[in-house]
Design an enzyme around this catalytic site. Structure first.
Site, mmCIF file in Angstrom:
data_model
loop_
_atom_site.group_PDB
_atom_site.id
_atom_site.type_symbol
_atom_site.label_atom_id
_atom_site.label_comp_id
_atom_site.label_asym_id
_atom_site.label_seq_id
_atom_site.Cartn_x
_atom_site.Cartn_y
_atom_site.Cartn_z
ATOM 1 N N CYS A 176 0.892 -1.274 0.011
ATOM 2 C CA CYS A 176 -0.081 -0.148 0.045
ATOM 3 C C CYS A 176 0.815 1.388 0.011
ATOM 4 O O CYS A 176 0.344 2.244 -0.388
ATOM 5 C CB CYS A 176 -1.101 0.155 1.386
ATOM 6 N N ARG B 219 -20.405 8.454 -4.141
ATOM 7 C CA ARG B 219 -21.730 8.313 -4.055
ATOM 8 C C ARG B 219 -22.200 8.782 -2.776
ATOM 9 O O ARG B 219 -21.785 8.649 -1.533
ATOM 10 C CB ARG B 219 -22.215 6.868 -4.297
ATOM 11 N N THR C 44 -24.504 8.650 0.540
ATOM 12 C CA THR C 44 -24.879 7.641 1.572
ATOM 13 C C THR C 44 -25.480 8.347 2.775
ATOM 14 O O THR C 44 -25.543 9.459 2.911
ATOM 15 C CB THR C 44 -23.899 6.790 1.712
ATOM 16 N N CYS D 81 -0.509 2.754 6.206
ATOM 17 C CA CYS D 81 -0.176 1.504 6.642
ATOM 18 C C CYS D 81 0.154 0.314 5.551
ATOM 19 O O CYS D 81 -0.251 0.557 4.403
ATOM 20 C CB CYS D 81 -1.296 0.788 7.574
#
Length: 412
Positions: free
Chosen positions: A97, A241, A243, A394
């Site tokens: 990552c 989006r 929510t 992380c």
């Protein structure tokens, strides 16, 4: 002093940056090789900078998955088809990552050793992660198990502690007393911030539109991008989006009794990003950011999500700064509980954190995310006339990495 690796840079700048839209798993970029996504952003970043590809003297590229049969050639082909001369070497970089951050660290070190301009590209096709087997080279024995598995799913499991990545976030949620409601509330904020940024056109400056395109290279086979039928162009991040908390609360926890769901964990997406790293003193126009330092540390694999904490602490200690000196912070949102645990451990003012949303809303194409975080951070520092920013992530297996940048146009 925290153990770890600290690198400091002088006269190193991020000259230009660009990314593709982040597109959901199985979406419009699902059949596009990460090599071709990387070529697209490689060409675009050079064009935006107004630089001749022949000025590049090192190519650094990263991608986690073996997402095409020519995956070994990813760094080399990105360089060649971006127009970089044949004599210029290419290097593959991988730190899961934090691969995007590691690209910048490697570029800074190569400039320190005499290079002048580095092309850095992170490209990831999560959709093309293979269904793979590692034990059948000699065929299939009668009655033996057939060991084909989903690489993308299996790669999220760390066999050392015997935990998947979500379970490591659950460990942090228990240790830091984080409730499901707190994690959902954080996720909602990420979605709302990203939605607002997209609606206002804020992301448009950093995104290049992806269309059907052929990449030619004299004397060699052409490559290219072919989008699905009836899709002419990809222009926007697809996972962003609206929510609300009731919708997030309805989602089932991935682990029984846990706080992490599909709605408050990072989205799985495809995409690529590129940066040009060169001499700050040699630029004919203001750079996007000065690259000041990086830090990378190891942490316990079962608490891998806490990695940004010691990485940021080491970065600050060795740079002679304190957290109050840092105006904005971008921390990769692997999981909502993970980011909240990091913020709690650092006693970080969350008003400084991920002000344009994060990977929960936008998605996390592994090797490209670090470049996106730094790009988004640098653009905010510039538009708000702030000086220092830190991007951190992380890393699966138990690591953390952080990058310190400075706004070169800051005037105090």
């Amino acid at each position: 002093m925290n153990p770890g690796q600290y690198s400091v840079f002088r006269d190193v700048a991020i000259l230009e940056a660009v990314r593709t839209p982040w597109i959901d798993l199985g979406g419009a970029l699902a059949q596009t090789s990460p090599i071709d996504l990387g070529i697209k952003v490689g060409r675009e970043v050079l064009a935006r900078a107004g630089l001749d590809p022949r000025a590049v003297d090192t190519v650094l590229a990263g991608s986690m998955a073996q997402a095409s049969f020519d995956a070994y050639l990813l760094p080399r082909h990105i360089g060649l088809y971006s127009g970089v001369p044949q004599q210029v070497p290419a290097l593959g970089v991988q730190r899961i990552c934090a691969t995007g951050f590691e690209l910048l660290r490697q570029a800074g070190e190569q400039l320190r050793d005499g290079a002048e301009l580095a092309l850095c590209v992170g490209a990831e096709s999560m959709s093309r992660n293979p269904i793979a087997a590692y034990t059948h080279r000699d065929g299939f024995r009668l009655g033996a198990s057939v060991d084909f598995k989903d690489f993308l799913w299996e790669a999220l499991f760390d066999p050392a502690p015997g935990l998947d990545m979500i379970a490591t976030a659950e460990n942090l949620a228990r240790r830091h007393g984080l409730s499901r409601e707190a994690v959902d509330t954080y996720a909602l904020n990420s979605h709302e911030q990203a939605l607002q940024a997209q609606a206002s056109g804020w992301f448009a400056e950093e995104i290049v539109t992806v269309r059907n395109e052929s990449f030619e290279l004299d004397g060699y086979q052409p490559r290219g991008i072919a989008l699905p039928r009836r899709i002419d162009a990809v222009t926007l991040d697809s996972h962003v989006r609206p929510t609300d908390l009731p919708a997030l609360a309805k989602l089932r926890a991935i682990h029984v009794g846990g706080v992490q769901t599909a709605g408050n964990s990072c989205a799985v997406v495809d995409g690529a990003a590129a940066m040009l790293v060169g001499r700050a003193s040699a630029g004919t126009r203001p750079a996007l950011a000065n690259l000041l330092a990086t830090a990378v540390v190891g942490v316990a694999p079962e608490f891998m999500g806490i990695g940004p904490v010691p990485a940021i602490q080491l970065l600050l200690q060795r740079s002679g700064l304190v957290l109050d000196d840092i105006s904005l912070v971008e921390i990769n949102e692997a999981q909502g509980a993970q980011v909240l645990a990091v913020a709690q451990a650092l006693e970080l003012d969350t008003h400084k954190l991920n002000r344009r949303g994060g990977s929960i809303a936008l998605g996390h194409p592994l090797a490209a995310t670090g470049l996106r975080l730094v790009m988004t951070l640098a653009r905010q520092l510039r538009e708000q006339q702030l000086r220092y920013g830190i991007a951190a992530a992380c890393v699966g297996g138990g690591q953390g990495m952080a990058v310190l940048i400075e706004n070169p146009q800051y005037r105090g």
